[in-house]
Design a protein around this motif. Structure first.
Motif, mmCIF file in Angstrom:
data_model
loop_
_atom_site.group_PDB
_atom_site.id
_atom_site.type_symbol
_atom_site.label_atom_id
_atom_site.label_comp_id
_atom_site.label_asym_id
_atom_site.label_seq_id
_atom_site.Cartn_x
_atom_site.Cartn_y
_atom_site.Cartn_z
ATOM 1 N N VAL A 111 -42.236 -23.895 37.477
ATOM 2 C CA VAL A 111 -41.209 -24.831 38.159
ATOM 3 C C VAL A 111 -40.862 -23.971 39.546
ATOM 4 O O VAL A 111 -40.218 -22.667 39.173
ATOM 5 N N LEU A 112 -41.087 -24.607 40.597
ATOM 6 C CA LEU A 112 -40.696 -23.883 41.954
ATOM 7 C C LEU A 112 -39.131 -23.758 41.943
ATOM 8 O O LEU A 112 -38.506 -24.892 41.779
ATOM 9 N N GLU A 113 -38.606 -22.422 42.454
ATOM 10 C CA GLU A 113 -36.893 -22.717 42.742
ATOM 11 C C GLU A 113 -36.894 -23.049 43.978
ATOM 12 O O GLU A 113 -37.785 -23.362 44.908
ATOM 13 N N GLU A 114 -35.497 -23.511 44.239
ATOM 14 C CA GLU A 114 -35.083 -24.070 45.388
ATOM 15 C C GLU A 114 -35.904 -25.499 45.906
ATOM 16 O O GLU A 114 -36.072 -25.590 46.915
ATOM 17 N N TYR A 115 -36.428 -26.096 44.888
ATOM 18 C CA TYR A 115 -37.029 -27.360 45.005
ATOM 19 C C TYR A 115 -36.021 -28.396 45.902
ATOM 20 O O TYR A 115 -35.134 -28.742 45.128
ATOM 21 N N MET A 116 -36.528 -29.007 46.894
ATOM 22 C CA MET A 116 -35.823 -29.712 47.904
ATOM 23 C C MET A 116 -36.197 -31.155 47.852
ATOM 24 O O MET A 116 -35.747 -31.917 48.877
ATOM 25 N N GLY A 117 -37.266 -31.591 47.024
ATOM 26 C CA GLY A 117 -37.892 -32.851 47.234
ATOM 27 C C GLY A 117 -37.035 -33.960 46.865
ATOM 28 O O GLY A 117 -35.808 -33.672 45.908
ATOM 29 N N SER A 118 -37.123 -35.380 46.998
ATOM 30 C CA SER A 118 -36.288 -36.319 46.961
ATOM 31 C C SER A 118 -36.539 -36.766 45.451
ATOM 32 O O SER A 118 -35.670 -37.481 44.824
ATOM 33 N N GLU A 119 -37.760 -36.621 44.904
ATOM 34 C CA GLU A 119 -37.996 -37.099 43.492
ATOM 35 C C GLU A 119 -37.776 -36.008 42.741
ATOM 36 O O GLU A 119 -38.029 -34.765 42.995
ATOM 37 N N PRO A 120 -37.505 -35.984 41.122
ATOM 38 C CA PRO A 120 -37.625 -35.046 40.461
ATOM 39 C C PRO A 120 -38.769 -34.356 40.477
ATOM 40 O O PRO A 120 -39.960 -34.779 40.396
ATOM 41 N N GLN A 121 -38.837 -32.686 40.097
ATOM 42 C CA GLN A 121 -39.992 -32.101 40.268
ATOM 43 C C GLN A 121 -40.853 -32.233 38.987
ATOM 44 O O GLN A 121 -40.214 -31.978 37.881
ATOM 45 N N TYR A 122 -42.020 -32.529 38.999
ATOM 46 C CA TYR A 122 -43.005 -32.368 37.856
ATOM 47 C C TYR A 122 -43.086 -31.196 37.115
ATOM 48 O O TYR A 122 -43.725 -30.392 38.063
ATOM 49 N N VAL A 123 -43.084 -31.054 35.746
ATOM 50 C CA VAL A 123 -43.154 -29.550 35.498
ATOM 51 C C VAL A 123 -44.334 -29.576 34.547
ATOM 52 O O VAL A 123 -45.479 -28.815 34.685
ATOM 53 N N GLY A 124 -44.570 -30.603 33.508
ATOM 54 C CA GLY A 124 -45.770 -30.679 32.808
ATOM 55 C C GLY A 124 -45.743 -31.672 31.751
ATOM 56 O O GLY A 124 -45.001 -32.778 32.109
ATOM 57 N N LYS A 125 -46.515 -31.760 30.749
ATOM 58 C CA LYS A 125 -46.646 -32.930 29.869
ATOM 59 C C LYS A 125 -47.163 -32.465 28.303
ATOM 60 O O LYS A 125 -47.713 -31.196 28.273
ATOM 61 N N LEU A 126 -46.295 -33.009 27.417
ATOM 62 C CA LEU A 126 -46.692 -32.914 26.035
ATOM 63 C C LEU A 126 -47.311 -34.046 25.512
ATOM 64 O O LEU A 126 -47.159 -34.933 25.680
ATOM 65 N N HIS A 127 -48.574 -33.540 24.620
ATOM 66 C CA HIS A 127 -49.306 -34.558 23.964
ATOM 67 C C HIS A 127 -49.563 -34.044 22.706
ATOM 68 O O HIS A 127 -49.868 -32.752 22.275
ATOM 69 N N SER A 128 -49.521 -34.968 21.804
ATOM 70 C CA SER A 128 -50.059 -34.868 20.197
ATOM 71 C C SER A 128 -51.319 -35.506 19.920
ATOM 72 O O SER A 128 -51.689 -36.554 20.336
ATOM 73 N N ASP A 129 -52.317 -34.921 19.240
ATOM 74 C CA ASP A 129 -53.386 -35.322 18.782
ATOM 75 C C ASP A 129 -53.283 -36.868 18.023
ATOM 76 O O ASP A 129 -54.331 -37.718 17.987
ATOM 77 N N LEU A 130 -52.011 -36.705 17.407
ATOM 78 C CA LEU A 130 -51.983 -38.053 16.743
ATOM 79 C C LEU A 130 -51.254 -39.369 17.600
ATOM 80 O O LEU A 130 -51.109 -40.246 17.198
ATOM 81 N N ASP A 131 -51.192 -39.029 18.835
ATOM 82 C CA ASP A 131 -50.608 -39.924 19.835
ATOM 83 C C ASP A 131 -51.943 -40.759 20.160
ATOM 84 O O ASP A 131 -52.717 -40.254 20.744
ATOM 85 N N LYS A 132 -52.049 -42.039 19.540
ATOM 86 C CA LYS A 132 -53.166 -42.742 19.923
ATOM 87 C C LYS A 132 -52.850 -43.963 21.193
ATOM 88 O O LYS A 132 -53.598 -44.777 21.548
ATOM 89 N N GLY A 133 -51.742 -43.571 21.813
ATOM 90 C CA GLY A 133 -51.382 -44.549 22.933
ATOM 91 C C GLY A 133 -50.787 -45.801 22.420
ATOM 92 O O GLY A 133 -50.799 -46.740 22.985
ATOM 93 N N GLU A 134 -50.485 -45.839 21.189
ATOM 94 C CA GLU A 134 -49.933 -46.984 20.566
ATOM 95 C C GLU A 134 -48.394 -47.158 20.565
ATOM 96 O O GLU A 134 -47.920 -48.096 19.923
ATOM 97 N N GLY A 135 -47.905 -45.966 21.091
ATOM 98 C CA GLY A 135 -46.287 -46.233 20.986
ATOM 99 C C GLY A 135 -45.725 -45.791 19.661
ATOM 100 O O GLY A 135 -44.313 -46.175 19.224
ATOM 101 N N THR A 136 -46.587 -45.158 18.935
ATOM 102 C CA THR A 136 -45.843 -44.670 17.315
ATOM 103 C C THR A 136 -45.395 -43.564 17.432
ATOM 104 O O THR A 136 -45.015 -42.934 16.558
ATOM 105 N N VAL A 137 -45.560 -42.733 18.703
ATOM 106 C CA VAL A 137 -45.059 -41.182 18.571
ATOM 107 C C VAL A 137 -43.979 -41.102 19.877
ATOM 108 O O VAL A 137 -44.278 -41.632 20.966
ATOM 109 N N LYS A 138 -42.904 -40.461 19.195
ATOM 110 C CA LYS A 138 -41.811 -40.323 20.233
ATOM 111 C C LYS A 138 -41.584 -38.554 20.588
ATOM 112 O O LYS A 138 -41.634 -38.060 19.553
#
Length: 796
Positions: free
Chosen positions: A65-92
């Motif tokens: 993540v970049l230091e001293e980020y001055m953007g108006s939106e939160p800075q995107y860092v990355g994404k977590l994903h599980s193989d069991l996540d079928k996109g059905e909303g059963t994984v939190k």
């Protein structure tokens, strides 16, 4: 920048074995994770079947993540994903660890991580978090929790800083080019492992061409040779440190270095002129400073310390020179006295040189300089000078008064010599035993001298110039009185001579010596002999040992104390001086009882009678008894006298017992306990001479004049008479005793003024006249006045 980072992470994920591996029991390509090219993704494994071993899908990864980020939106860092996540909303997806919820947030459904706050790498370079996939229905984790790191990517936001500045340094003058001066160091808080944000380059902004600096190490060195401190001593150098390797756009910091050239001994001392002229009075005391000279050395400190020396030559031995440590001047001092009449001028050379030399500069020439000093002696009117510092004379005792025993001589050495007069200092010869001729200086006796009284005289003679009586000089005179043989020799000390009853003829029983009050010259001898009248059939004789001692010799074979206890031996002693003096001394010889070895046992007279009388112990006991009886008698008599004295003092009839109360003021007529009233009514009681212990009251104002009562004229006259008598009588009772004045004597027509034994009534009496008699009758007037005022029978 974000796109580049995402691509890098994506390539790393693709090449890492196992991220794309399906975690289902049967390979189903539709279930394989498809990652977007611009996203950082962490894949979580699905559930495992009990019958088939599958490859773990949880992979360690890190985000940036970049230091001293001055953007108006939160800075995107990355994404977590599980193989069991079928996109059905059963994984939190859940996130915990450093900054979870406050700095970093995660979308529970999609696993997207965002930074909601600006970060500073210098404050915290990375964050450690934990991620987990949870079943939304059962709330149970689908796989174990694992950690990952989010690193803060550095940007160049900190300039280099000199933490130790400003700097102070020094370097010796005349140093060669490249001489080390100081090393400075700047610190950049940016990440040194990423880019050139922390790579610092040094340069000099101010201080050239005298100094240079190494751009990488920050070492400062001299850039010019032979920099002279005497020309310029202080230098101020401005140093810059710039990051990004000194490239354009880098941040810079500066500091100041104050450099001082320290002194070295590169300059010799130099006299500002070649000749120094001094004038000195001839009366200057030895050791006094007569002048100062100075050589100049531009160096500093110990390099400027100068040593002065007088070059041997004409007149140099009369003077000395020392260095003043504070001013580095040469102080010329007088080592010997000057005399204008002998020599009027002196010339010599003085050399100045450095004490601490530097061998590097010897080639520049000798580090010393020479100057000439010319001293002119000034004539001063001086006191006369005696020919000797001390005069010693001798005179025989009993020399006739007026005999000349010596002379003193003093001269005026100044140009135009003046006559001199001589005087005896009366402070040193207060008894005036000698006189002096004021013109010739001859000393004569003024009284007869006695060596036995005073063997030596010490006094002073003062010489004074006639032309200037203030100029005087003094010399000491020592006169020794020579002895004339006028006293005969005598026995040195009184001897207690004894002889044993069993003495043998020729036995020496006593050694004697002689003393003479005359001052015996060297080699004088004393001779001893028995007087002629005792030489006929002597019991004892004298043997002269010819060494100023003699021995008493026994001439009989045994002596008896019963027959004769004491013997008297006249001894004649003569001296060898002229005229010969002799004396006869009688020695007493006591006969004593001795043992066989000659040891004396007893010489007492009572020892002869002890065998037939009482012993010594018995006599002592008798004397003690007598003393004890005498003490008892004395004590008995003293006790009887003390008892009789106590009986007299306790007698009730003795009026002296009341005298001790006279210091207290009486309590009036009704107070009969203070003193005996009968004593006041008896004139015989006051006839005893007793010292008054009261204090005569001070005189107050005169009494008020009021017409006296005609009926009381005789009484007033009598009381005034008695008052005057008691005022001058030192033995009278105290002044507050009213009865003293009230007594009128037996048969008086006036009767008594006292209320004691009064037969008449006081109702018709007028006592106002008592206030006119002054303070002595104040108590009486107040007392009778109160009675009159409180009389109920009197009608006002």
């Amino acid at each position: 920048m974000l796109t580049r980072n995402c691509l890098s992470l994506l390539l790393w994920v693709l090449f890492d074995g196992g991220l794309l591996t399906p975690l289902q029991p049967q390979p189903q390509p539709q279930h394989t994770l498809a990652t977007e090219p611009r996203e950082d993704v962490i894949h979580l494994p699905g559930q495992r079947l009990h019958f088939q071993r599958v490859k773990r899908g949880w992979v360690w990864n890190q985000f940036f993540v970049l230091e001293e980020y001055m953007g108006s939106e939160p800075q995107y860092v990355g994404k977590l994903h599980s193989d069991l996540d079928k996109g059905e909303g059963t994984v939190k997806y859940t996130l915990s660890g450093d900054g979870a919820g406050t700095i970093f947030t995660i979308d529970e459904t999609t696993g997207d991580i965002h930074a909601i706050r600006s970060l500073d790498r210098e404050e915290k370079p990375f964050y450690t978090l934990r991620a987990q996939a949870v079943d939304t229905e059962t709330r149970k984790p689908l796989e174990p929790e694992s950690e990952f790191i989010i690193k803060v990517q550095d940007i160049n936001d900190n300039e280099p800083k000199f933490l130790d500045g400003p700097y102070v340094a020094s370097v010796p003058e005349m140093s060669p080019v490249g001489a080390y001066v100081l090393q400075v160091k700047a610190t950049d808080a940016d990440d040194p492992t990423y880019g050139n944000s922390a790579r610092v380059v040094y340069s000099i902004l101010q201080g050239q061409p005298y100094f240079s600096i190494d751009p990488k190490t920050g070492v400062i060195r001299t850039a010019l040779p032979n920099m002279d401190r005497e020309v310029k001593e202080q230098y101020q150098v401005l140093i810059q440190a710039k990051d990004m390797g000194g490239q354009l756009g880098g941040l810079a910091g500066t500091t100041v270095v104050n450099i001082t050239l320290t002194d070295v001994n590169d300059n010799p001392p130099r006299f500002p002129k070649s000749i120094f002229h001094l004038k000195v009075p001839e009366s200057s005391p030895i050791g006094s400073a007569i002048g100062r000279i100075r050589a100049v050395d531009p160096d500093f400190g110990q390099n400027a310390e100068i040593e002065y020396n007088i070059v041997p030559g004409d007149g140099g031995n009369l003077f000395d020179i020392v260095t003043d440590e504070d001013t580095q001047e040469g102080i010329i001092k007088l080592k010997k006295p000057l005399d204008f009449e002998t020599k009027k001028a002196y010339t010599f050379k003085v050399e100045a040189s450095n004490l601490h030399l530097d061998h590097r500069f010897h080639s520049a020439g000798p580090f010393k300089d020479t100057a000439t000093v010319k001293i002119s002696v000034l004539d001063v009117d001086e006191p006369p000078v005696f020919s000797k510092p001390l005069y010693t004379m001798e005179v025989f005792e009993d020399t006739p008064v007026g005999t000349v025993i010596g002379a003193v001589t003093a001269q005026d050495l100044d140009v135009g010599s003046s006559a001199v007069r001589y005087f005896i200092d009366w402070k040193s010869d207060g008894d005036s035993y000698f006189t002096i001729d004021g013109t010739e200086g001859t000393i004569a006796t003024n009284e007869l001298l006695d060596r036995e009284s005073t063997a030596q005289y010490n006094f002073s003679i003062i010489a004074r110039k006639v032309s200037n009586t203030l100029l005087t000089s003094k010399v000491s005179i020592l006169i020794n009185v020579l002895d004339v043989n006028e006293f005969p020799p005598e026995i040195a000390v009184p001897y207690e001579t004894s002889v044993c009853e069993n003495a043998k003829p020729g036995q020496i029983i006593q050694l004697v010596s002689a003393a003479d009050r005359d001052l015996s010259p060297a080699g004088q001898q004393f001779s001893f002999r028995v007087s002629p009248e005792a030489a006929i059939k002597p019991n004892f004789t004298v043997r002269d040992f010819r060494n100023n001692t003699a021995g008493i010799e026994a001439r009989r074979n045994g002596y008896s104390r019963r027959q004769q206890e004491l013997y008297f031996l006249p001894v004649v002693i003569e001296d060898s001086s002229y005229p010969v003096q002799s004396s006869t001394s009688t020695m007493t010889i006591r006969v004593c009882r001795c043992d066989s070895d000659g040891t004396i046992l007893s010489c007492n007279v009572e020892a002869i009678f002890l065998p037939v009388g009482l012993s010594t112990g018995a006599l002592i006991a008798i004397l003690l008894c007598i003393v004890i009886l005498l003490v008892i008698v004395v004590l008995y008599v003293a006790l009887r006298r003390q008892k009789k004295k106590d009986t007299l003092m306790t007698s009730k009839e003795d009026i002296r017992d009341n005298v001790i109360h006279y210091d207290d003021e009486g309590g009036g007529e009704e107070d009969t306990q203070a003193f005996d009233i009968g004593a006041l009514r008896n004139p015989k009681a006051i006839e005893d001479n007793k010292t008054r212990r009261d204090i005569k009251p001070d005189s107050l104002c005169l009494p008020r004049q009021r017409p006296a009562v005609e009926d009381n004229t005789d009484i007033r006259d009598f009381i005034h008479q008695r008052l005057q008598e008691n005022d001058v009588d030192p033995t009278a009772p105290p002044y507050d005793s009213l009865a003293t004045y009230a007594y009128e004597g037996n048969g008086s027509v006036a009767d008594s003024l006292s209320s004691i034994d009064s037969l008449t009534s006081e109702a018709d009496q007028d006592y106002d006249y008592l206030t006119d008699w002054g303070p002595r009758f104040k108590v009486l007037a107040d007392m009778f006045g109160e009675e009159e005022s409180y009389n109920p029978d009197k009608v006002t």
